[in-house]
Design a protein around this motif. Structure first.
Motif, short mmCIF file in Angstrom:
data_model
loop_
_atom_site.label_atom_id
_atom_site.label_comp_id
_atom_site.label_asym_id
_atom_site.label_seq_id
_atom_site.Cartn_x
_atom_site.Cartn_y
_atom_site.Cartn_z
N LYS A 165 0.84 -1.20 0.00
CA LYS A 165 0.00 0.00 0.00
C LYS A 165 0.87 1.25 0.00
O LYS A 165 0.66 2.19 -0.76
CB LYS A 165 -0.92 0.01 1.24
CG LYS A 165 -2.19 -0.77 1.05
CD LYS A 165 -3.33 0.15 0.57
CE LYS A 165 -4.30 -0.58 -0.37
NZ LYS A 165 -4.83 -1.82 0.19
N GLU A 168 2.48 1.79 -3.29
CA GLU A 168 1.53 2.32 -4.27
C GLU A 168 1.38 3.83 -4.12
O GLU A 168 1.30 4.56 -5.11
CB GLU A 168 0.17 1.65 -4.10
CG GLU A 168 0.07 0.34 -4.87
CD GLU A 168 -1.13 -0.50 -4.47
OE1 GLU A 168 -2.13 0.09 -3.97
OE2 GLU A 168 -1.04 -1.73 -4.64
N ARG A 169 1.35 4.27 -2.86
CA ARG A 169 1.24 5.73 -2.63
C ARG A 169 2.45 6.46 -3.20
O ARG A 169 2.32 7.49 -3.83
CB ARG A 169 1.09 6.02 -1.13
CG ARG A 169 -0.33 5.90 -0.63
CD ARG A 169 -0.52 6.67 0.68
NE ARG A 169 0.28 6.13 1.76
CZ ARG A 169 -0.11 5.14 2.56
NH1 ARG A 169 -1.28 4.59 2.39
NH2 ARG A 169 0.67 4.69 3.52
N GLU A 170 3.63 5.86 -2.96
CA GLU A 170 4.86 6.47 -3.50
C GLU A 170 4.81 6.51 -5.03
O GLU A 170 5.23 7.48 -5.65
CB GLU A 170 6.09 5.67 -3.06
CG GLU A 170 6.45 5.82 -1.60
CD GLU A 170 6.99 7.20 -1.25
OE1 GLU A 170 7.60 7.85 -2.12
OE2 GLU A 170 6.78 7.65 -0.10
N GLU A 171 4.29 5.44 -5.60
CA GLU A 171 4.20 5.36 -7.06
C GLU A 171 3.28 6.44 -7.60
O GLU A 171 3.56 7.06 -8.62
CB GLU A 171 3.67 3.99 -7.48
CG GLU A 171 4.75 2.93 -7.55
CD GLU A 171 4.20 1.57 -7.93
OE1 GLU A 171 4.85 0.58 -7.62
OE2 GLU A 171 3.10 1.53 -8.52
N LYS A 172 2.14 6.63 -6.88
CA LYS A 172 1.18 7.64 -7.32
C LYS A 172 1.86 9.00 -7.34
O LYS A 172 1.66 9.79 -8.27
CB LYS A 172 -0.02 7.68 -6.37
CG LYS A 172 -0.98 6.54 -6.57
CD LYS A 172 -2.43 7.04 -6.59
CE LYS A 172 -3.39 5.90 -6.91
NZ LYS A 172 -3.56 4.99 -5.76
N ARG A 173 2.66 9.26 -6.31
CA ARG A 173 3.35 10.54 -6.23
C ARG A 173 4.28 10.71 -7.45
O ARG A 173 4.32 11.75 -8.07
CB ARG A 173 4.15 10.63 -4.93
CG ARG A 173 4.52 12.04 -4.59
CD ARG A 173 5.20 12.12 -3.24
NE ARG A 173 4.51 11.30 -2.24
CZ ARG A 173 5.03 11.04 -1.04
NH1 ARG A 173 6.21 11.50 -0.72
NH2 ARG A 173 4.36 10.32 -0.17
N ARG A 174 4.97 9.62 -7.77
CA ARG A 174 5.84 9.64 -8.93
C ARG A 174 5.07 9.92 -10.20
O ARG A 174 5.49 10.67 -11.06
CB ARG A 174 6.49 8.26 -9.10
CG ARG A 174 7.91 8.23 -8.66
CD ARG A 174 8.44 6.83 -8.84
NE ARG A 174 9.73 6.74 -8.16
CZ ARG A 174 10.86 7.17 -8.69
NH1 ARG A 174 10.88 7.67 -9.90
NH2 ARG A 174 11.98 7.08 -8.02
N ASP A 175 3.91 9.24 -10.31
CA ASP A 175 3.09 9.42 -11.50
C ASP A 175 2.66 10.86 -11.65
O ASP A 175 2.61 11.40 -12.74
CB ASP A 175 1.86 8.51 -11.45
CG ASP A 175 2.22 7.09 -11.88
OD1 ASP A 175 3.31 6.94 -12.48
OD2 ASP A 175 1.45 6.16 -11.62
N LEU A 176 2.35 11.50 -10.50
CA LEU A 176 1.96 12.90 -10.55
C LEU A 176 3.07 13.74 -11.17
O LEU A 176 2.83 14.57 -12.04
CB LEU A 176 1.65 13.42 -9.15
CG LEU A 176 0.24 13.15 -8.64
CD1 LEU A 176 0.08 13.68 -7.23
CD2 LEU A 176 -0.79 13.78 -9.58
N SER A 257 8.62 0.11 -9.40
CA SER A 257 8.29 1.54 -9.36
C SER A 257 9.53 2.38 -9.70
O SER A 257 9.41 3.42 -10.34
CB SER A 257 7.67 1.93 -8.03
OG SER A 257 8.61 1.82 -7.01
#
Ligand SMILES: Nc1nc2c(ncn2[C@@H]2O[C@H](COP(=O)(O)OP(=O)(O)OP(=O)(O)O)[C@@H](O)[C@H]2O)c(=O)[nH]1
Ligand SMILES: [Mg+2]
Length: 376
Positions: A165, A168-176, A257
């Protein structure tokens, strides 16, 4: 350092395998006192044959060694059997790599990735121990009964879920960040390749950065991105974590990631060390391609950069590049030296051509010709 842990290394007979395994071992603080070579080290009850296993046991006793380094990913049962026979701790290739990563992880994200990979490593072994405990083969699992072993296994599972989890949050930040970059209209180029191929050295010469490089394996453990000028245009270029062979799929998964950078790049510079034997290059190329495929990157995005051309005869460099390109005529290949700067201008031109095809129509027929002094 005197606190190096004294080890016997079990590996393949090839010089390159020995060199790589020794380097991995040294990086984590083991001194290799003896090397046991075997053509097959994934078979049978102990990974190696019974006779060899007995030999290792003797060595361990005589030299008072502290650990066996096993240069393959051992099945948990094999690991258990060899450890029981020799009465000594076994560090297999997978754990060795995990230990290196653990030492070098510097970002929150890479630390989560390592923890996750370690948990999976433990999980597989816990599962095996639960199985053995159920068969009554290994009643005392860390002094626990069957029931406790089941609980332990569930606990590992739970912790892994929590880490996933977080990741995933770290990945989302990267995606942003990635989205923001796209909005800025910048194309992205990633430097990938086997560990120690010279990715960071190339990154430094292309960007004017001074990131750490080194002879050891896995000097770089997290992605670093910078802008690079190409004539009048600008692209973003990323240096990434190195690849290594015999890396289990779940470890690639744990690092996805970080390596996502590759999935989203417009162009991948796949760096190969051309100073090595053609067999060795082929082996490392295979490992790299395997991982790139796992990441779902189309092969059409790859530009092969044959680095360390300064270390070999220039004709040899062209022979090797020709040989590799024969294997697949569509491959785009360029020999360079990140150290001397040989062909680096050509590399920039080629990147420009591939990233901005509409603007760079003029021919680059002379690409790869040895028209730049190699020792400049
Ligand atoms: N002779 C020569 N040595 C090079 C060249 N490029 C890199 N090296 C050397 O190769 C070693 C590894 O270089 P790095 O740039 O750290 O390699 P890397 O691919 O980033 O390695 P990791 O981050 O550990 O995966 C260093 O000792 C460099 O000095 C080159 O073009 N010629
Ligand atoms: Mg590096």
């Amino acid at each position: 350092m005197s606190n190096l842990r004294r080890a016997v290394l079990i590996t393949y007979p090839s010089e390159e395998a020995i060199k790589e395994a020794t380097s991995l071992a040294n990086t984590v603080g083991y001194s290799v006192e003896r090397i046991v070579k075997q053509r097959h080290i994934t078979r049978s009850k102990y990974g190696i044959g019974r006779g060899k296993a007995e030999e290792v046991k003797e060595l361990v006793k005589q030299l008072k060694l502290e650990v066996i380094i096993f240069d393959e990913v051992l099945k948990p049962t094999q690991q258990y059997h060899l450890a029981s026979l020799c009465q000594i701790e076994i560090v297999d290739r997978e754990r060795l790599i995990l230990e290196i990563f653990e030492r070098r992880a510097s970002t929150a994200e890479s630390r989560i990735q390592i923890k996750l990979a370690q948990l999976r490593y433990d999980m597989v072994r816990a599962r095996e121990k639960v199985r053995l405990a159920k068969m009554g083969e290994q009643p005392g699992f860390f002094g626990m009964g069957k029931y406790d072993a089941d609980i332990y296994y569930l606990d590992i599972n739970k912790r892994a879920a929590v880490l996933k989890k977080k990741l995933e949050r770290e990945e989302k930040r990267r995606d942003l960040h990635r989205v923001q970059r796209l909005k800025a209209g910048l194309s992205t180029v990633s430097i990938a390749g086997y560990t120690s191929a010279g990715k960071t050295t190339l990154f430094n010469i292309l960007t004017g950065e001074s990131k750490n490089t080194g002879q050891g394996l896995f000097t770089t453990l997290s992605t670093f991105t910078r802008a690079m000028k190409l004539n009048t245009r600008k692209v973003l270029i990323s240096d990434t974590v190195g690849f290594i062979s015999k890396l289990p799929a779940y470890m690639i998964d744990a690092f996805k990631s970080t390596l996502h950078e590759l999935t989203h790049s417009d162009l991948i510079l796949l760096v190969l060390d051309i100073s090595q034997s053609i067999e060795e290059m082929g082996r490392k190329l295979d490992s790299s391609i395997h991982i790139i495929n796992e990441l779902g990157v189309p092969m059409t995005k790859i530009l092969y950069v044959l680095n360390k051309a300064d270390l070999i005869d220039i004709d040899d460099a062209f022979d090797k590049s020709a040989y590799l390109s024969i294997l697949d005529s569509k491959k785009r290949i360029l020999p360079v030296s990140a150290k001397t700067g040989f062909n680096v201008t050509q590399l920039k031109n080629l990147i420009s051509l591939l990233v901005f095809p509409e603007e760079e129509k003029e021919d680059l027929m002379s690409l790869g010709e040895p028209n730049e002094s190699i020792s400049s």
